[in-house]
Scaffold this motif. Structure first.
Motif, PDB file in Angstrom:
ATOM      1  N   SER A 288      33.952 -16.890   2.818  1.00  0.00           N
ATOM      2  CA  SER A 288      32.284 -17.369   1.673  1.00  0.00           C
ATOM      3  C   SER A 288      32.608 -17.146   0.334  1.00  0.00           C
ATOM      4  CB  SER A 288      31.838 -16.063   2.432  1.00  0.00           C
ATOM      5  OG  SER A 288      32.186 -14.657   1.274  1.00  0.00           O
ATOM      6  N   GLU A 289      31.495 -17.743   0.075  1.00  0.00           N
ATOM      7  CA  GLU A 289      31.366 -18.167  -1.729  1.00  0.00           C
ATOM      8  C   GLU A 289      30.236 -17.879  -2.768  1.00  0.00           C
ATOM      9  OE1 GLU A 289      31.947 -18.123  -4.851  1.00  0.00           O
ATOM     10  OE2 GLU A 289      34.162 -19.152  -4.070  1.00  0.00           O
ATOM     11  N   ILE A 290      30.135 -16.636  -2.317  1.00  0.00           N
ATOM     12  CA  ILE A 290      28.208 -16.210  -3.341  1.00  0.00           C
ATOM     13  C   ILE A 290      28.806 -16.095  -4.900  1.00  0.00           C
ATOM     14  CG2 ILE A 290      28.130 -15.365  -0.665  1.00  0.00           C
ATOM     15  CD1 ILE A 290      28.880 -12.171  -2.286  1.00  0.00           C
ATOM     16  N   HIS A 291      29.406 -16.689  -5.169  1.00  0.00           N
ATOM     17  CA  HIS A 291      29.795 -17.178  -7.013  1.00  0.00           C
ATOM     18  C   HIS A 291      30.255 -17.928  -7.442  1.00  0.00           C
ATOM     19  CE1 HIS A 291      30.791 -15.611 -10.966  1.00  0.00           C
ATOM     20  NE2 HIS A 291      29.819 -16.318 -11.535  1.00  0.00           N
ATOM     21  N   MET A 292      28.913 -19.048  -7.643  1.00  0.00           N
ATOM     22  CA  MET A 292      29.422 -20.475  -8.000  1.00  0.00           C
ATOM     23  C   MET A 292      27.751 -20.870  -8.372  1.00  0.00           C
ATOM     24  SD  MET A 292      28.964 -22.606  -4.138  1.00  0.00           S
ATOM     25  CE  MET A 292      27.378 -22.617  -2.951  1.00  0.00           C
TER      26      MET A 292
ATOM     27  N   ARG B 270      31.760 -26.631   3.489  1.00  0.00           N
ATOM     28  CA  ARG B 270      31.960 -27.262   4.855  1.00  0.00           C
ATOM     29  C   ARG B 270      32.978 -28.405   5.575  1.00  0.00           C
ATOM     30  NH1 ARG B 270      29.332 -31.648   8.675  1.00  0.00           N
ATOM     31  NH2 ARG B 270      28.917 -30.667  10.796  1.00  0.00           N
ATOM     32  N   GLN B 271      33.670 -28.812   4.412  1.00  0.00           N
ATOM     33  CA  GLN B 271      35.527 -29.215   4.795  1.00  0.00           C
ATOM     34  C   GLN B 271      36.631 -27.942   4.494  1.00  0.00           C
ATOM     35  OE1 GLN B 271      35.456 -32.170   0.931  1.00  0.00           O
ATOM     36  NE2 GLN B 271      34.159 -33.288   2.343  1.00  0.00           N
ATOM     37  N   ASN B 272      35.806 -26.769   4.204  1.00  0.00           N
ATOM     38  CA  ASN B 272      37.168 -25.630   3.819  1.00  0.00           C
ATOM     39  C   ASN B 272      36.902 -24.685   4.439  1.00  0.00           C
ATOM     40  OD1 ASN B 272      38.475 -26.251   0.943  1.00  0.00           O
ATOM     41  ND2 ASN B 272      36.872 -27.265   0.760  1.00  0.00           N
ATOM     42  N   GLY B 273      35.583 -24.953   5.919  1.00  0.00           N
ATOM     43  CA  GLY B 273      35.432 -23.794   6.508  1.00  0.00           C
ATOM     44  C   GLY B 273      34.849 -21.916   6.367  1.00  0.00           C
ATOM     45  N   VAL B 274      33.565 -22.557   5.144  1.00  0.00           N
ATOM     46  CA  VAL B 274      33.534 -22.260   3.654  1.00  0.00           C
ATOM     47  C   VAL B 274      31.731 -22.025   5.285  1.00  0.00           C
ATOM     48  CG1 VAL B 274      32.481 -20.963   1.993  1.00  0.00           C
ATOM     49  CG2 VAL B 274      34.091 -22.083   1.998  1.00  0.00           C
ATOM     50  N   SER B 275      31.930 -20.335   5.402  1.00  0.00           N
ATOM     51  CA  SER B 275      30.359 -20.561   6.542  1.00  0.00           C
ATOM     52  C   SER B 275      29.286 -19.956   5.469  1.00  0.00           C
ATOM     53  CB  SER B 275      31.076 -19.725   7.771  1.00  0.00           C
ATOM     54  OG  SER B 275      31.168 -18.679   7.523  1.00  0.00           O
TER      55      SER B 275
ATOM     56  N   ILE C  96      24.809 -24.093   7.607  1.00  0.00           N
ATOM     57  CA  ILE C  96      26.059 -22.312   7.073  1.00  0.00           C
ATOM     58  C   ILE C  96      24.847 -21.958   6.418  1.00  0.00           C
ATOM     59  CG2 ILE C  96      26.865 -21.947   4.812  1.00  0.00           C
ATOM     60  CD1 ILE C  96      28.131 -24.761   4.766  1.00  0.00           C
ATOM     61  N   PHE C  97      25.190 -20.431   6.781  1.00  0.00           N
ATOM     62  CA  PHE C  97      24.463 -19.244   6.261  1.00  0.00           C
ATOM     63  C   PHE C  97      24.367 -19.312   4.916  1.00  0.00           C
ATOM     64  CE2 PHE C  97      24.377 -14.855   5.288  1.00  0.00           C
ATOM     65  CZ  PHE C  97      22.470 -14.449   5.359  1.00  0.00           C
ATOM     66  N   ALA C  98      23.234 -19.667   4.053  1.00  0.00           N
ATOM     67  CA  ALA C  98      23.193 -19.547   3.363  1.00  0.00           C
ATOM     68  C   ALA C  98      21.996 -18.762   2.330  1.00  0.00           C
ATOM     69  CB  ALA C  98      22.916 -20.464   2.218  1.00  0.00           C
TER      70      ALA C  98
END
Length: 262
Positions: A10-14, A33-38, A63-65
């Motif tokens: 996950s990435e939730i601070h960008m 997506r390229q880095n497998g973040v979902s 991707i769940f956002a």
């Protein structure tokens, strides 16, 4: 309720180019997506402008956002950053949206003042070359110091954006009047959002501020007060926390104070 599977990336601070990031929200989704973040949340500084683009792009690729923001706030004379996460844009109260819009106007004024201050100290041959309109062209949403830094590099006033910060944008910075953290936490909670204190141990915009007499031993007391305001989370895993070996310290605090660690 969405049940998230453990061990998903996950990435939730960008940040996107709607604040001080380099890429558009759609491009960020592609990178994820390229880095497998979902799992994604966009948390631009003091603006929701890029959220719709991110949510649409994420839905297209599965991707769940969810919406987020990083709001600049004041607390006991210090400037902090408060992350906030929401189920959807529809749940955000109009009062919070209005406060965020007001902050954009403040940022515009601050940038005009900062340009004027920097123009007075750069080499004379460059004076008058920096304009607010050109700085704003680099920003899709709110204007921030990185946009000014890039414009200064484009004009060859400095070799790089980093040089702009090192020579001018820290020393001659113009502070703006920020919202009170208690008020913002209340508005986030009223919108059924999750308020999370960002990077409490960063070099700036954090509870750890030895220059102002606030050390690691003082952080817990401050967090206890913020919890009484309605704070629900603490950003524990953060690059600078990792660099100085303090992730476990913040994870322990989050556990002790029953805060969500992010």
């Amino acid at each position: 309720m969405v049940k998230l599977v453990q061990n998903r990336k996950s990435e939730i601070h960008m940040h996107s180019n709607f604040s001080d990031g380099e890429f558009s929200p759609k491009e960020l989704v592609g990178i994820a997506r390229q880095n497998g973040v979902s799992i994604l949340s966009l948390t631009d500084h003091d603006t929701f402008k890029g959220i719709s683009e991110l949510l649409h792009a994420a839905e297209v690729v599965g991707i769940f956002a969810f919406p987020g923001i990083e709001i600049t706030v004041r607390y006991r004379g210090a400037t902090l950053h408060l992350l906030a996460y929401f189920k959807s844009l529809d749940v955000i109260k109009p009062e919070l949206l209005e406060k965020v819009d007001d902050m954009k106007a403040q940022r515009d004024k601050r940038m005009r003042d900062l340009i004027q201050r920097v123009d007075a100290v750069i080499p004379e041959r460059f004076r008058g070359m920096i304009t607010f309109d050109n700085v704003k062209k680099a920003a899709e949403g709110v204007v921030a110091r990185p946009h000014l830094a890039r414009e200064m590099a484009r004009l060859k006033i400095v070799p790089t954006s980093n040089d702009a910060f090192e020579r001018y944008l820290v020393k001659y910075n113009v502070e703006k009047k920020n919202l009170d953290i208690e008020e913002v936490i209340h508005l986030v909670r009223a919108s059924k959002g999750i308020p999370v204190l960002a990077h409490p141990g960063e070099r700036q915009y954090s509870l750890y501020n030895p220059d102002a007499g606030s050390g690691f031993a003082d952080i817990e007391t401050a967090l206890e007060e913020l919890c009484s305001f309605g704070l629900l989370g603490l950003e524990c895993v953060y690059p600078y926390h990792e660099k100085i070996g303090m992730v476990a310290f913040y994870l322990n605090l989050a556990d002790k104070l029953d805060l969500i660690p992010t």
